[in-house]
Design a protein around this motif. Sequence first.
Motif, PDB file in Angstrom:
ATOM      1  N   THR A 128       0.652  -1.188   0.074  1.00 53.45           N
ATOM      2  CA  THR A 128       0.035  -0.005   0.134  1.00 53.45           C
ATOM      3  C   THR A 128       0.808   1.227  -0.011  1.00 53.45           C
ATOM      4  O   THR A 128       1.790   1.482   0.662  1.00 53.45           O
ATOM      5  CB  THR A 128      -0.916  -0.200   0.992  1.00 53.45           C
ATOM      6  OG1 THR A 128      -0.129   0.162   2.288  1.00 53.45           O
ATOM      7  CG2 THR A 128      -1.794  -1.196   1.171  1.00 53.45           C
ATOM      8  N   TRP A 183      -6.130   4.525   3.265  1.00 50.58           N
ATOM      9  CA  TRP A 183      -5.758   5.488   2.131  1.00 50.58           C
ATOM     10  C   TRP A 183      -6.881   5.058   0.959  1.00 50.58           C
ATOM     11  O   TRP A 183      -7.498   4.097   1.118  1.00 50.58           O
ATOM     12  CB  TRP A 183      -4.461   5.157   1.489  1.00 50.58           C
ATOM     13  CG  TRP A 183      -4.360   3.710   1.194  1.00 50.58           C
ATOM     14  CD1 TRP A 183      -3.755   2.579   1.969  1.00 50.58           C
ATOM     15  CD2 TRP A 183      -4.315   3.239  -0.098  1.00 50.58           C
ATOM     16  NE1 TRP A 183      -3.794   1.472   1.145  1.00 50.58           N
ATOM     17  CE2 TRP A 183      -3.860   2.062  -0.165  1.00 50.58           C
ATOM     18  CE3 TRP A 183      -4.418   3.885  -1.513  1.00 50.58           C
ATOM     19  CZ2 TRP A 183      -3.976   0.994  -1.113  1.00 50.58           C
ATOM     20  CZ3 TRP A 183      -4.475   2.977  -2.720  1.00 50.58           C
ATOM     21  CH2 TRP A 183      -4.309   1.829  -2.609  1.00 50.58           C
ATOM     22  N   HIS A 194      -7.717   5.779  -3.401  1.00 59.90           N
ATOM     23  CA  HIS A 194      -7.175   5.942  -4.708  1.00 59.90           C
ATOM     24  C   HIS A 194      -8.041   6.828  -5.561  1.00 59.90           C
ATOM     25  O   HIS A 194      -9.619   6.515  -5.620  1.00 59.90           O
ATOM     26  CB  HIS A 194      -7.037   4.839  -5.601  1.00 59.90           C
ATOM     27  CG  HIS A 194      -6.048   4.993  -6.876  1.00 59.90           C
ATOM     28  ND1 HIS A 194      -4.897   5.345  -6.642  1.00 59.90           N
ATOM     29  CD2 HIS A 194      -6.439   4.985  -8.018  1.00 59.90           C
ATOM     30  CE1 HIS A 194      -4.312   5.484  -7.943  1.00 59.90           C
ATOM     31  NE2 HIS A 194      -5.371   5.272  -8.704  1.00 59.90           N
ATOM     32  N   SER A 230      -4.391   9.970 -11.892  1.00 56.48           N
ATOM     33  CA  SER A 230      -4.666   9.185 -10.604  1.00 56.48           C
ATOM     34  C   SER A 230      -3.873   9.659  -9.566  1.00 56.48           C
ATOM     35  O   SER A 230      -2.665   9.935  -9.650  1.00 56.48           O
ATOM     36  CB  SER A 230      -4.756   8.064 -10.869  1.00 56.48           C
ATOM     37  OG  SER A 230      -3.592   7.287 -11.120  1.00 56.48           O
ATOM     38  N   SER A 273      -2.946   8.673  -5.084  1.00 52.21           N
ATOM     39  CA  SER A 273      -3.568   7.988  -3.836  1.00 52.21           C
ATOM     40  C   SER A 273      -3.696   9.181  -2.628  1.00 52.21           C
ATOM     41  O   SER A 273      -2.633   9.701  -2.706  1.00 52.21           O
ATOM     42  CB  SER A 273      -2.688   6.984  -3.473  1.00 52.21           C
ATOM     43  OG  SER A 273      -2.855   5.717  -4.275  1.00 52.21           O
ATOM     44  N   HIS A 320     -11.453   2.230  -2.873  1.00 59.32           N
ATOM     45  CA  HIS A 320     -10.864   1.934  -1.642  1.00 59.32           C
ATOM     46  C   HIS A 320     -10.707   0.391  -1.801  1.00 59.32           C
ATOM     47  O   HIS A 320     -11.260  -0.440  -2.493  1.00 59.32           O
ATOM     48  CB  HIS A 320     -11.786   2.147  -0.600  1.00 59.32           C
ATOM     49  CG  HIS A 320     -11.345   1.894   0.849  1.00 59.32           C
ATOM     50  ND1 HIS A 320     -11.572   0.523   1.597  1.00 59.32           N
ATOM     51  CD2 HIS A 320     -10.509   2.436   1.764  1.00 59.32           C
ATOM     52  CE1 HIS A 320     -10.962   0.448   2.576  1.00 59.32           C
ATOM     53  NE2 HIS A 320     -10.251   1.566   2.769  1.00 59.32           N
ATOM     54  N   ARG A 321      -9.678  -0.132  -0.969  1.00 56.39           N
ATOM     55  CA  ARG A 321      -9.154  -1.523  -1.075  1.00 56.39           C
ATOM     56  C   ARG A 321     -10.196  -2.649  -0.599  1.00 56.39           C
ATOM     57  O   ARG A 321     -10.342  -3.811  -1.402  1.00 56.39           O
ATOM     58  CB  ARG A 321      -7.909  -1.694  -0.139  1.00 56.39           C
ATOM     59  CG  ARG A 321      -8.325  -1.694   1.201  1.00 56.39           C
ATOM     60  CD  ARG A 321      -6.882  -1.802   2.081  1.00 56.39           C
ATOM     61  NE  ARG A 321      -7.069  -1.240   3.342  1.00 56.39           N
ATOM     62  CZ  ARG A 321      -7.601  -1.946   4.378  1.00 56.39           C
ATOM     63  NH1 ARG A 321      -7.587  -3.157   4.237  1.00 56.39           N
ATOM     64  NH2 ARG A 321      -7.687  -1.401   5.503  1.00 56.39           N
TER      65      ARG A 321
END
Length: 170
Positions: free
Chosen positions: A1, A21, A23, A36, A38, A71-72
């Motif tokens: 990450t 975090w 993106h 893009s 983060s 988001h992850r």
Amino acid sequence: TPYSNTISSQLSIPQDSIVDWVHLELVSPQNSVIESKSVLLKTNGEIINSDGSNMIYFNSPIDGNKIILKHRNHFGVMSGVLSSEQFIDFTSPLTSIYGTSPVRTNGIINSLWSGDSNSDGVIRYTGINNDRDLILQSLGGSNPNNVISGYLDQDLNLDGFVKYTGVNND
């Protein structure tokens, strides 16, 4: 990450701390990614740059484009068409966003749908490749009452703990 070291050092700050975090993607009307970046996510839903500033800018013009927030382990969200110098608040029900029920409404605040613990872009409760079983497996697989702490994909509510059962479970 990209921010794992920053996140680890900030998690102990209780009020408005950095919890993760996200993106951001600036997307053209033809749905191609123009730019893009983060950024950090705070416990209150605010996103900030790594230097702590809360104004996120793109080098490319935003006029006529859209922004996607990813988001992850949550579903992403895409804004409506933007005008130049527009402030975007994805937590506000007044913000134009695409899709049918693209966000979850918590009182008067919008939030991303959580639950994608295996990061496959689908939230499944049962069946093959479901997200629920990964939560139990991360706890050792046999005791659903176990709780583990850390920065883990199975921590779907971002409280720093993975819980399968009980209050505030993932």
